[in-house]
Design an enzyme around this catalytic site. Sequence first.
Site, PDB file in Angstrom:
ATOM      1  N   ASN A  10       0.880  -1.163   0.000  1.00  0.00           N
ATOM      2  CA  ASN A  10       0.000   0.000   0.000  1.00  0.00           C
ATOM      3  C   ASN A  10       0.919   1.213   0.000  1.00  0.00           C
ATOM      4  O   ASN A  10       1.552   1.512   0.997  1.00  0.00           O
ATOM      5  CB  ASN A  10      -0.898  -0.018   1.248  1.00  0.00           C
ATOM      6  CG  ASN A  10      -1.711   1.259   1.387  1.00  0.00           C
ATOM      7  OD1 ASN A  10      -1.753   2.086   0.481  1.00  0.00           O
ATOM      8  ND2 ASN A  10      -2.360   1.416   2.535  1.00  0.00           N
ATOM      9  N   TRP A  11       0.978   1.861  -1.145  1.00  0.00           N
ATOM     10  CA  TRP A  11       1.921   2.987  -1.277  1.00  0.00           C
ATOM     11  C   TRP A  11       1.437   4.236  -0.544  1.00  0.00           C
ATOM     12  O   TRP A  11       2.179   5.176  -0.363  1.00  0.00           O
ATOM     13  CB  TRP A  11       2.127   3.310  -2.761  1.00  0.00           C
ATOM     14  CG  TRP A  11       2.981   2.317  -3.506  1.00  0.00           C
ATOM     15  CD1 TRP A  11       3.408   1.088  -3.057  1.00  0.00           C
ATOM     16  CD2 TRP A  11       3.519   2.470  -4.831  1.00  0.00           C
ATOM     17  NE1 TRP A  11       4.176   0.473  -4.024  1.00  0.00           N
ATOM     18  CE2 TRP A  11       4.260   1.302  -5.126  1.00  0.00           C
ATOM     19  CE3 TRP A  11       3.430   3.470  -5.791  1.00  0.00           C
ATOM     20  CZ2 TRP A  11       4.917   1.121  -6.343  1.00  0.00           C
ATOM     21  CZ3 TRP A  11       4.081   3.292  -7.002  1.00  0.00           C
ATOM     22  CH2 TRP A  11       4.817   2.128  -7.275  1.00  0.00           C
ATOM     23  N   GLU A 167      -5.354  -4.852  10.337  1.00  0.00           N
ATOM     24  CA  GLU A 167      -4.306  -3.878  10.593  1.00  0.00           C
ATOM     25  C   GLU A 167      -4.582  -3.149  11.907  1.00  0.00           C
ATOM     26  O   GLU A 167      -5.376  -2.189  11.933  1.00  0.00           O
ATOM     27  CB  GLU A 167      -4.251  -2.845   9.465  1.00  0.00           C
ATOM     28  CG  GLU A 167      -3.985  -3.442   8.109  1.00  0.00           C
ATOM     29  CD  GLU A 167      -3.365  -2.418   7.160  1.00  0.00           C
ATOM     30  OE1 GLU A 167      -2.254  -2.684   6.682  1.00  0.00           O
ATOM     31  OE2 GLU A 167      -3.974  -1.356   6.934  1.00  0.00           O
ATOM     32  N   GLY A 173       2.694   2.124  10.747  1.00  0.00           N
ATOM     33  CA  GLY A 173       3.677   3.202  10.618  1.00  0.00           C
ATOM     34  C   GLY A 173       4.418   3.520  11.911  1.00  0.00           C
ATOM     35  O   GLY A 173       5.070   4.552  12.017  1.00  0.00           O
ATOM     36  N   SER A 213       3.495  -2.327  10.109  1.00  0.00           N
ATOM     37  CA  SER A 213       4.942  -2.405  10.314  1.00  0.00           C
ATOM     38  C   SER A 213       5.550  -3.758   9.944  1.00  0.00           C
ATOM     39  O   SER A 213       6.520  -4.198  10.566  1.00  0.00           O
ATOM     40  CB  SER A 213       5.307  -2.040  11.761  1.00  0.00           C
ATOM     41  OG  SER A 213       4.904  -0.712  12.047  1.00  0.00           O
ATOM     42  N   GLY A 234       2.948  -1.234   4.200  1.00  0.00           N
ATOM     43  CA  GLY A 234       3.039   0.189   3.882  1.00  0.00           C
ATOM     44  C   GLY A 234       4.475   0.583   3.581  1.00  0.00           C
ATOM     45  O   GLY A 234       4.995   0.349   2.489  1.00  0.00           O
ATOM     46  N   GLY A 235       5.134   1.158   4.572  1.00  0.00           N
ATOM     47  CA  GLY A 235       6.477   1.714   4.394  1.00  0.00           C
ATOM     48  C   GLY A 235       7.458   0.806   3.670  1.00  0.00           C
ATOM     49  O   GLY A 235       8.174   1.244   2.754  1.00  0.00           O
TER      50      GLY A 235
HETATM   51  P1  13P Z   1       3.141   0.230   7.578  1.00  0.00           P
HETATM   52  O1  13P Z   1       3.618  -1.063   6.981  1.00  0.00           O
HETATM   53  O2  13P Z   1       3.910   1.421   7.093  1.00  0.00           O
HETATM   54  O3  13P Z   1       3.026   0.154   9.068  1.00  0.00           O
HETATM   55  O4  13P Z   1       1.646   0.460   7.011  1.00  0.00           O
HETATM   56  C1  13P Z   1       0.725  -0.554   7.137  1.00  0.00           C
HETATM   57  C2  13P Z   1      -0.472  -0.182   6.383  1.00  0.00           C
HETATM   58  O5  13P Z   1      -1.223   0.703   6.757  1.00  0.00           O
HETATM   59  C3  13P Z   1      -0.724  -0.891   5.121  1.00  0.00           C
HETATM   60  O6  13P Z   1      -2.015  -0.618   4.649  1.00  0.00           O
END
Ligand code: 13P
Length: 249
Positions: A10-11, A167, A173, A213, A234-235
Site C-alpha cells: 500500500n503505497w 491492521e 507506521g 509495520s 506500507g512503508g
Molecule cells: P506500515 O507497513 O507502514 O506500518 O503500514 C501498514 C499499512 O497501513 C498498510 O495498509
Amino acid sequence: MARKKIIAGNWKMNMTPSQAVALVNELKPLVATEEADVVFCVPAIDIIPAMEAAKGSNIEIGAENMYFEEKGAFTGEISPEMLTDIGVKYVIIGHSERREYFAETDETVNKKVLKAFEHGITPIICCGESLTQREQGVTMDFIRQQIKIAFLGVTAEQAKTAVIAYEPIWAIGTGKTATTEQAQEVCAGIRACIAEIYDAETAEAIRIQYGGSVNPATAPDLFVQADIDGGLVGGASLKADFGKIVNWK
Ligand code: 13P
C-alpha cells in the site's frame, strides 16, 4: 486446498508517476515468485504508468480507494468502471487512514465492498482496533462489528474471493509490529466470524492478511501462522525490502 498467499503493498500518498515507474522497475525482479499473489496498490494517478511498467511481470496493480456510485457529480472520486476499464482487479477498501481522515464508516465501506464485487474487483477490506480498544479488551468485539457490517449483502461466493486485511491501528507506521500471537489470534477470530456469517467452506477460502509495520524480519513468523495468508505492507513496500517480504521463505 491450501490458500495462496497474497502480499500487497500500500503505497499510500507516496510516489509521483515517474517515481512509480522507477520503483516498479526496481522491484520487478525482486518480487518475482509463483508462490504468492503480488499486488501493488498505488495512488490513482500512478495506476496506468505502474501497469505499463509492470507488464510481463507477476505484479498486479491495484487501487487504494474507489467510490460506491457509478458516475456523476462526485468531484475528485474514482469510479469502479474507471478501474475496470484499465484492468484493475484489486482495491483497498476502508483503510484506517480513510476512516480517520476521510470520514469513512462501516456503512460506506459496505457500499464500496458491494460495488467492487458488482464490478468484479476484489476488495481488500481493512479492519483493526485502536490502542484504547486493545487495552480495554474489546478488540474482537470491535473487529467483528467491522466485518459483519462490511459483508452485509455479500454472497458466500463473493466472500470466498475477498481479502481481509487485519491492521491494528497502533501498529501502522509505528515500527511496532503486533506479535505473531496477537496477529494470529485476531486473524483466527476474523475467520471464525466469517464462518458464523457464512459457513466453514467460505471461512476456509477467504484470505486474511496482517498489516502494520511488516518488515523482512517480522514477515516469516507472521506468514507461517495458520490464519495469516500474507500481508498488507506500507512503508516497506516502497523499497527493496518488499522483495524480501514477498520472498519470505
Ligand atoms: P506500515 O507497513 O507502514 O506500518 O503500514 C501498514 C499499512 O497501513 C498498510 O495498509
